[in-house]
Design a protein around this motif. Structure first.
Motif, mmCIF file in Angstrom:
data_model
loop_
_atom_site.group_PDB
_atom_site.id
_atom_site.type_symbol
_atom_site.label_atom_id
_atom_site.label_comp_id
_atom_site.label_asym_id
_atom_site.label_seq_id
_atom_site.Cartn_x
_atom_site.Cartn_y
_atom_site.Cartn_z
ATOM 1 N N VAL A 291 0.851 -1.191 0.000
ATOM 2 C CA VAL A 291 0.000 0.000 0.000
ATOM 3 C C VAL A 291 0.883 1.236 0.000
ATOM 4 O O VAL A 291 2.087 1.151 0.244
ATOM 5 C CB VAL A 291 -0.942 0.007 1.235
ATOM 6 N N THR A 292 0.259 2.384 -0.252
ATOM 7 C CA THR A 292 0.990 3.654 -0.282
ATOM 8 C C THR A 292 0.491 4.548 0.840
ATOM 9 O O THR A 292 -0.696 4.889 0.891
ATOM 10 C CB THR A 292 0.773 4.369 -1.632
ATOM 11 N N ARG A 293 1.383 4.912 1.760
ATOM 12 C CA ARG A 293 0.983 5.824 2.834
ATOM 13 C C ARG A 293 0.757 7.218 2.256
ATOM 14 O O ARG A 293 1.602 7.757 1.533
ATOM 15 C CB ARG A 293 2.051 5.857 3.927
ATOM 16 N N LEU A 294 -0.388 7.790 2.600
ATOM 17 C CA LEU A 294 -0.728 9.143 2.170
ATOM 18 C C LEU A 294 -0.435 10.163 3.255
ATOM 19 O O LEU A 294 0.064 11.260 2.976
ATOM 20 C CB LEU A 294 -2.209 9.208 1.781
ATOM 21 N N PHE B 82 -3.690 5.337 4.194
ATOM 22 C CA PHE B 82 -2.957 4.744 3.084
ATOM 23 C C PHE B 82 -3.906 4.286 1.973
ATOM 24 O O PHE B 82 -5.091 4.048 2.198
ATOM 25 C CB PHE B 82 -2.076 3.585 3.551
ATOM 26 N N ARG B 83 -3.353 4.197 0.776
ATOM 27 C CA ARG B 83 -4.127 3.841 -0.410
ATOM 28 C C ARG B 83 -3.791 2.413 -0.839
ATOM 29 O O ARG B 83 -2.631 2.020 -0.851
ATOM 30 C CB ARG B 83 -3.835 4.799 -1.565
#
Length: 263
Positions: free
Chosen positions: A207-210, A261-262
């Motif tokens: 996942v991608t932390r926003l 996160f995305r």
């Protein structure tokens, strides 16, 4: 007693709604909603896991969103239902954050995991709850995961307010005497962590932390001052908080944080 029994007993006597009603308690709610509003879009579907009495679920449903909620404690579900208005497109299901098998993969645009990680005491269980939240979220969807942070609790509830004896906790093995890392069990009700623990949990997920957000900042440590603010001063305080709540040098003083996160 099992973890579920400890939680059921605690939340059957705890006024969750009242906690968020004071100015100092509302900072956490307002900050979380502030970040939800950055990502939510018309027609998004929302799942709240561990919805408690429904403060977030109802707020979003009353804005026209379709909300499904999951809650473990029957008492909280009863309060949740009592707050439901006829215009809300909302459901509440009794369930456990570790097993969301009643909900299909890749379904929700926004998934809220704002309480369960407070009450999970092993890395395996925490990652299982996160894994389930990620599974039910569609690709590109956004997950909000909340934590209780140890250092603020030690400083505020331990040293400042004397709600627990820090030296006694050290003697019991619940606080490390050198690092001041904490250790919790189900009877302690809340699992306290630091950001490095959260980073370690998340390291296995693609996942991608926003954002990583200090959701209530210093508000609990200065709760009397915050509650005494007039409305204009409180609005100014919120502006300061929103401007600083992602500063790395201030993260450890927050009682709660949100990892956003995305998928």
């Amino acid at each position: 007693m099992t973890t579920n029994q400890y939680l059921t007993d605690f939340y059957s006597h705890y006024d969750e709604d009242n906690r968020l009603a004071f100015k100092h308690g509302s900072v956490e709610f307002l900050t979380t909603m502030h970040y939800i509003e950055k990502y939510i879009k018309p027609d998004d579907r929302i799942l709240e896991i561990g919805a408690a009495t429904g403060r977030y679920s109802h707020a979003l449903a009353r804005r026209g969103y379709e909300v499904d909620a999951v809650e473990l404690v029957e008492h909280n579900i009863e309060v949740f239902r009592s707050h439901t208005q006829t215009k809300e497109n909302i459901t509440i299901t009794q369930g456990n954050a570790l097993d969301l098998s009643a909900f299909p993969d890749n379904t929700y645009d926004i998934t809220l995991l704002l309480g369960p990680l407070y009450h999970l005491y092993s890395k395996k269980d925490k990652q299982q709850a996160l894994r389930e939240a990620i599974r039910v979220t569609r690709p590109g969807g956004v997950i909000f995961a909340a934590y209780v942070i140890s250092d603020s609790c030690i400083l505020d509830e331990g040293f400042q307010r004397g709600q627990f004896n820090v030296a006694g906790y050290i003697r019991k093995g619940l606080i490390d005497p050198l690092s001041f890392d904490t250790k919790s069990e189900p009877k302690d009700l809340f699992e306290l962590v630091r950001k490095e623990n959260i980073d370690d949990l998340m390291s296995v997920f693609p996942v991608t932390r926003l954002h990583y957000v200090a959701s209530d900042g210093f508000a609990l440590c200065m709760r009397e001052a915050v509650d005494a603010m007039d409305d204009d001063t409180f609005e100014l305080y919120l502006k300061y908080h929103y401007a600083t709540c992602e500063r790395e040098d201030l993260m450890g003083i927050s009682s709660h944080t949100i990892d956003i996160f995305r998928k």
